[in-house]
Motif scaffolding. Sequence first.
Motif: not given
Length: 149
Positions: A18-20, A22-28, A139-140
């Motif tokens: 899931m983190k891959q 999302l933006p690096p600062t996002a929380k799950i 690319e993101r």
Amino acid sequence: MDDEQERLLPIANVGRIMKQILPPTAKISKEAKQTMQECATEFISFVTAEASDKCHKENRKTVNGDDICWALSTLGFDNYAEAIVRYLYKYREAERLKANQNKGNSTPDNHEEESNYRSGGQHGRQTELPIPLEFRVMERGDNSQARPS
């Protein structure tokens, strides 16, 4: 650990996947990870059960990649099936190259060993699928241009 937890995918792996995207600062949240864990496990079980039923009807004990592709297509997940067929083709080609290199022969001569899914399987029915395509990585945040991987 109870039986329910043992049948689910590892939550750490689900969270990592899931983190891959999302933006690096996002929380799950833990709840989001658990929900995705349950959904992904159910999806895998659903597809695998369909593939397993096919194998049982054909008196086979081993489910292979072609069976999973067949099940995805049968269940209406054609886009997934096509992507998996391309991946399976590339994986098998890489394995052939590796085996040939280990034998001291670096040329792939045995292309006839294509996926049963692509050639129509054991029932002789021809299945038309696209020739394996080159995978592209986006690319993101950039939906305008894909580059070859």
